[in-house]
Design a protein around this motif. Structure first.
Motif, mmCIF file in Angstrom:
data_model
loop_
_atom_site.group_PDB
_atom_site.id
_atom_site.type_symbol
_atom_site.label_atom_id
_atom_site.label_comp_id
_atom_site.label_asym_id
_atom_site.label_seq_id
_atom_site.Cartn_x
_atom_site.Cartn_y
_atom_site.Cartn_z
ATOM 1 N N GLY A 54 85.724 33.098 68.653
ATOM 2 C CA GLY A 54 85.128 34.525 68.469
ATOM 3 C C GLY A 54 83.433 34.623 68.631
ATOM 4 O O GLY A 54 82.660 34.350 69.342
ATOM 5 N N VAL A 55 82.964 34.910 67.330
ATOM 6 C CA VAL A 55 81.572 34.915 66.915
ATOM 7 C C VAL A 55 81.303 34.820 65.580
ATOM 8 O O VAL A 55 81.787 35.299 64.724
ATOM 9 C CB VAL A 55 81.093 36.438 67.547
ATOM 10 C CG1 VAL A 55 81.606 37.550 66.810
ATOM 11 C CG2 VAL A 55 79.405 36.469 67.185
ATOM 12 N N LYS A 115 82.034 35.540 71.899
ATOM 13 C CA LYS A 115 81.881 36.968 71.765
ATOM 14 C C LYS A 115 80.677 37.775 71.430
ATOM 15 O O LYS A 115 80.203 38.632 71.105
ATOM 16 C CB LYS A 115 82.827 37.711 70.889
ATOM 17 C CG LYS A 115 84.445 37.466 71.250
ATOM 18 C CD LYS A 115 85.522 38.125 69.977
ATOM 19 C CE LYS A 115 86.886 37.810 70.498
ATOM 20 N NZ LYS A 115 87.753 38.175 69.323
ATOM 21 N N SER A 116 79.530 36.549 71.304
ATOM 22 C CA SER A 116 78.098 36.817 70.831
ATOM 23 C C SER A 116 77.695 37.819 71.720
ATOM 24 O O SER A 116 76.790 38.793 71.200
ATOM 25 C CB SER A 116 77.457 35.659 70.728
ATOM 26 O OG SER A 116 77.440 34.814 72.046
ATOM 27 N N ARG A 117 77.749 37.748 73.113
ATOM 28 C CA ARG A 117 77.102 38.719 73.894
ATOM 29 C C ARG A 117 77.741 40.254 73.705
ATOM 30 O O ARG A 117 76.942 41.286 73.672
ATOM 31 C CB ARG A 117 77.226 38.394 75.416
ATOM 32 C CG ARG A 117 76.385 39.302 76.400
ATOM 33 C CD ARG A 117 76.683 38.928 77.867
ATOM 34 N NE ARG A 117 76.012 37.903 78.225
ATOM 35 C CZ ARG A 117 76.150 36.750 78.536
ATOM 36 N NH1 ARG A 117 77.583 36.506 78.738
ATOM 37 N NH2 ARG A 117 75.480 36.004 79.043
ATOM 38 N N ASP A 118 78.773 40.177 73.451
ATOM 39 C CA ASP A 118 79.637 41.648 73.110
ATOM 40 C C ASP A 118 78.952 42.205 71.746
ATOM 41 O O ASP A 118 78.597 43.440 71.858
ATOM 42 C CB ASP A 118 81.086 41.553 72.982
ATOM 43 C CG ASP A 118 81.525 41.063 74.342
ATOM 44 O OD1 ASP A 118 81.168 41.433 75.457
ATOM 45 O OD2 ASP A 118 82.926 40.545 74.218
ATOM 46 N N LEU A 119 78.856 41.313 70.929
ATOM 47 C CA LEU A 119 78.193 42.121 69.734
ATOM 48 C C LEU A 119 76.765 42.369 69.842
ATOM 49 O O LEU A 119 76.245 43.460 69.397
ATOM 50 C CB LEU A 119 78.441 40.926 68.634
ATOM 51 C CG LEU A 119 77.319 40.951 67.223
ATOM 52 C CD1 LEU A 119 77.627 42.565 66.613
ATOM 53 C CD2 LEU A 119 77.678 39.901 66.386
ATOM 54 N N HIS A 121 83.652 43.252 65.900
ATOM 55 C CA HIS A 121 83.879 42.066 66.784
ATOM 56 C C HIS A 121 84.492 40.983 65.857
ATOM 57 O O HIS A 121 84.344 39.678 66.504
ATOM 58 C CB HIS A 121 82.469 41.664 67.347
ATOM 59 C CG HIS A 121 81.678 42.850 68.279
ATOM 60 N ND1 HIS A 121 82.051 43.039 69.375
ATOM 61 C CD2 HIS A 121 81.077 44.132 67.826
ATOM 62 C CE1 HIS A 121 81.685 44.158 69.977
ATOM 63 N NE2 HIS A 121 80.822 44.944 68.854
ATOM 64 N N GLY A 125 78.379 37.551 81.420
ATOM 65 C CA GLY A 125 79.156 39.127 80.724
ATOM 66 C C GLY A 125 78.476 40.160 81.760
ATOM 67 O O GLY A 125 77.872 40.166 82.421
#
Length: 833
Positions: free
Chosen positions: A497-498, A608-612, A682, A833
């Motif tokens: 995840g992140v 998921k770091s880019r999404d955050l 996230h 991403g």
């Protein structure tokens, strides 16, 4: 007295005489040793003379091993008997946990070639019937150990030094050091006896020296003031008592040899025989530091009043362990100063900020360490580097933030911890918290459990809050501690995840100016990055081994941002500044700034770091800011997250998609709140250093002080991709000449269900041949088993090689895996991403 010398050694105790001897033996002529009083008049004269092998430090174990072997050769060379009684050393354990400590230590002993034996209580009782073994679990026994007469061994080394041309001058005190630009001009004052005191006379002289070594023992604070530096070596009171003859011991000795030095670590004391009686030396609680601001002129070979109440518990435990001692009276007592440092290890190496000034201070086990300290320091001075990595003993492991109060209180703690179990996951509490990031209180409120690195508080893991009475944050173990499951969850969060890691303690230097590019190109072994890009590179020693690891960010043609390990700020900065000074005339002006405390660092990593971060970026097209096109892997960009300007670096020590967010430290609380608030959507998890350590091993990322150090070259660390052999750089020729003596590998381990390696374990082939040692260890969430990194003989450093790793005195199967076993193609790091 000579007016000019190659080396001036200041201090005539065991350490100073050993240094003078070994410099002469290494071939240096014109060596002078100065002593302000008489030889051995400092802590040497009242030392008990024990020679304990036991030490958790790889470097210190080598030092002790050298001393013990060296002292046995002195009589043949000098004709003087050093008084070495090779009676052995029996270190007893009352608990299974203490035996675990011995088993972990034994792996260090094995890698250093130190002989030892295991003994059961029955075997102890059979050999030494005066010892009460009823409550013992066992013991570790060093047969080649023992004790020595401190004065005799010092005089033997002094005679050996004189035979090799060293001049020893007594009753001269150093009153000033002046660096002329090429040598030291040292002002000396003749000391004279007056009313039982030693006082300065009006007679003065000067001596110039190319090199100066200070081995001033209890006078280290005076030395620090004269040099204008900080030396965290401050004495602590140490008591020991001597009993009258013990009739049972006298009778036993009629038909048996001498007892070994007895150590009951759980009772916090050592005992040895002394003329039919016993010497008891406790390491009790509440022993005070002394001479924090200097030794009074009236204090010579003096002692402090005995405080028997302070050692009553230890005295009674001696009677329990040796019942025949109960009716024996006290014959003599000693309470004298012994120097300590905050971590208990000596300070050996170049002085911070000074040229050709060498420190050998803070020896709490000075007799044990003297021989080896002289040997390895002489190697550094004469050859440019020692054959073992001495970084863990370097005086610059403490920065300018260190104060007298800090050193005194931590030294008292180090004394008290001599016999307190040395858990590998221990965190000692004195003087904490001291250096804290702005978000410290927020982290603490969220369950962060901190470790201390260079004075900084850094989260090790996030556990249940204090309100949960079923969890003990202070529980330590040689196996998987209570924190292990929390670190595992954190590591899994990064992989799946992140997560966010506080990396504020990273060392950060800014290097800029007309000569900056040429200097960094010469100073490090990799190609220089282009503007806006980064690379991983190494600064080498003169011997071609790894001195420092850097992430270099090129901000402009002539401006570089260097990031290195947080534990080594003063160590890295001193080397960097001195190297730049040497090259300024040749390359042009080079400006260096330590900006460590100006920049905070929060590392956000995971798939998921880019999404955050996309949800926080302020830009005309925020969805593309962190894309591969605009922000490729191994690049740096200035971005805005909310109201916080951020120097974002696309790199992650965890091996996942991620960014290090370097930010003005005064905005850290704002940035933390921004990320954690958005992170709730996230699944953001806060992650500590222990999980990060596991994750970096899955990627075979080397760590300075573990895989990287001054005893291996970058090529031996198996990092040729970070070495540009097409250019000239400092240490290149020595590195190529050294070749490959051993090689760094990553191993996966089918170990026990409750234990992971700590990075000190010996490695073997199936036939029992020892071929190397681990330098890091932990658990792999990706592979579901233990993992480690270390060095092995080059011929076995191949993927698929079967090995055995010694953990808690048992051999477990291990296999050499490919480099970066997790995601070897770096596909996850590069994902778009």
């Amino acid at each position: 007295m000579k007016s000019h010398v190659k080396a001036l050694v200041v201090g005539g105790g065991a350490v100073g005489t050993s240094i003078a001897y070994h410099l002469a033996r290494a071939g240096w002529e014109d060596v002078v040793l100065l002593e302000r009083d008489e030889l051995t008049s400092g802590s040497t004269w009242h030392a008990a003379g024990l020679l304990p092998y036991f030490n958790m430090s790889y470097a210190t174990t080598h030092i002790h091993d050298y001393s013990i072997k060296f002292y046995k050769t002195l009589e043949e060379e000098t004709g003087l008997n050093a008084g070495f009684s090779v009676v052995g050393n029996l270190r007893m354990a009352q608990t299974k946990e203490r035996m675990d400590e011995y088993r972990l230590y034994a792996t260090t002993a094995e890698t250093c070639g130190v002989p030892f034996e295991w003994m059961t209580p029955a075997e102890i009782k059979e050999r030494w019937p005066l010892v009460n073994t009823s409550d013992l679990e066992g013991a570790i026994y060093h047969p080649t150990d023992g004790y020595i007469n401190p004065a005799d061994v010092t005089m033997a080394m002094a005679k050996g030094a004189r035979q090799r041309g060293v001049s020893i001058e007594r009753k001269w005190q150093v009153d000033g050091y002046d660096w002329t630009g090429s040598e030291w001009r040292v002002t000396l004052t003749k000391m004279v006896e007056k009313g039982g005191n030693l006082v300065p006379s009006e007679e003065q002289t000067t001596i110039t020296a190319e090199h100066v070594v200070t081995a001033t023992g209890n006078h280290a604070q005076r030395t620090a003031k004269l040099l204008g530096i900080k030396i965290p070596a401050i004495p602590v009171e140490h008591q020991f008592i001597v009993t009258e003859p013990d009739p049972a011991l006298v009778e036993y000795r009629k038909t048996h040899g001498e007892h070994p030095v007895l150590r009951d670590a759980d009772a916090k004391w050592y005992v040895r025989e002394e003329r039919g009686g016993w010497i008891l030396g406790p390491y009790e609680r509440n022993a005070p530091a002394r001479f924090e601001y200097g030794v009074p002129d009236s204090f010579r070979a003096d002692l402090f009043p005995l405080d028997l109440e302070r050692i009553e518990e230890e005295y009674m435990s001696m009677i329990h362990r040796i019942p025949s001692s109960e009716e024996v009276g006290l014959k003599d007592d000693f309470n004298g100063p012994i120097c300590y440092t905050p971590d208990g290890n000596p300070l050996i190496g170049p002085a911070p900020g000074l040229r050709n000034m060498w420190l050998a201070e803070g020896f709490s086990f000075g007799i044990t360490a003297a021989g080896g300290a002289g040997h390895y320091l002489a190697q550094m001075m004469v050859e440019g580097e020692a054959e073992i990595d001495m970084a863990s003993l370097d005086p610059k492991r403490y920065g300018s933030w260190m104060t007298t109060e800090y050193a005194a209180r931590k030294n008292e703690e180090a004394y008290e911890h001599v016999y307190i179990i040395h858990h590998p996951d221990e965190e000692r509490p004195a003087c904490r918290p001291l250096r804290t990031a702005p978000v410290y209180d927020r982290q603490k409120a969220l369950g962060a459990q901190f470790g201390q690195v260079n004075g900084w508080e850094r989260p090790n893991y996030y556990g249940p809050l204090d309100a949960d009475e079923n969890f003990d944050h202070d529980a330590r173990s040689f196996r998987r501690g209570g924190w292990w499951h929390y670190a595992k969850e954190e590591a899994e969060a990064i992989r799946n995840g992140v997560g966010m890691i506080d990396a504020t303690a990273f060392t950060k230097h800014l290097v800029k100016g007309p000569g900056a590019a040429a200097f960094i190109d010469w100073f490090t072994c990799n190609k220089l990055p282009k503007v806006g890009r980064i690379n991983l590179t190494y600064a080498l020693t003169e011997a071609g081994t790894t001195r420092t690891e850097y992430t270099v960010v090129r901000l402009a043609d002539d401006e570089f941002y260097l990031v290195s390990a947080g534990a080594w700020t003063a160590y890295d900065g001193d080397y960097l500044r001195k190297a730049a000074e040497d090259k300024r005339d040749e390359m042009g002006w080079i400006e260096i700034q330590d900006v460590t405390t100006q920049w905070g660092v929060l590392a956000v990593a995971g798939p998921k770091s880019r999404d955050l971060l996309n949800a926080l970026v302020k830009d005309a097209d925020p969805a593309t800011v962190l894309s591969n096109k605009r922000f490729p892997w191994l690049s740096c960009r200035d971005i805005e997250l909310g109201m916080c300007p951020v120097r974002a670096i696309r790199v992650a020590y965890t091996g996942e998609l991620g960014w290090e967010l370097h930010h003005p430290i005064e905005m850290q609380r704002y940035l933390w709140d921004l990320i954690t608030t958005e992170g709730e959507a996230h699944g953001l998890k806060l992650v500590g250093a222990r999980a990060q350590n596991w994750l970096r091993q899955e990627k075979s990322y080397r760590a300075f002080g573990h895989e990287l150090g001054r005893d291996a070259t970058p090529l031996e660390a198996d990092l040729p991709r970070f070495v540009d052999l097409s250019k000239d750089f400092h240490g290149k020729a020595a590195m190529e000449k050294t070749g490959i003596r051993s090689k760094c590998v990553t191993v996966l381990i089918d170990g026990p269900d409750d234990t992971d390696p700590w990075g000190r374990e010996a490695l073997y082939l199936e036939d029992g041949t020892r071929v190397g040692r681990l330098t890091s260890g932990g658990y792999s969430v990706a592979f579901g088993k233990s993992i480690g990194m270390g060095y092995v003989s080059p011929e076995v450093a191949k993927t698929g090689q079967a090995l055995k790793v010694k953990m808690l005195d048992k051999l477990w199967d291990a296999t050499v895996t490919e480099d970066s076993p997790y995601d070897p193609e770096n596909a996850r790091i590069r994902q778009d991403g």
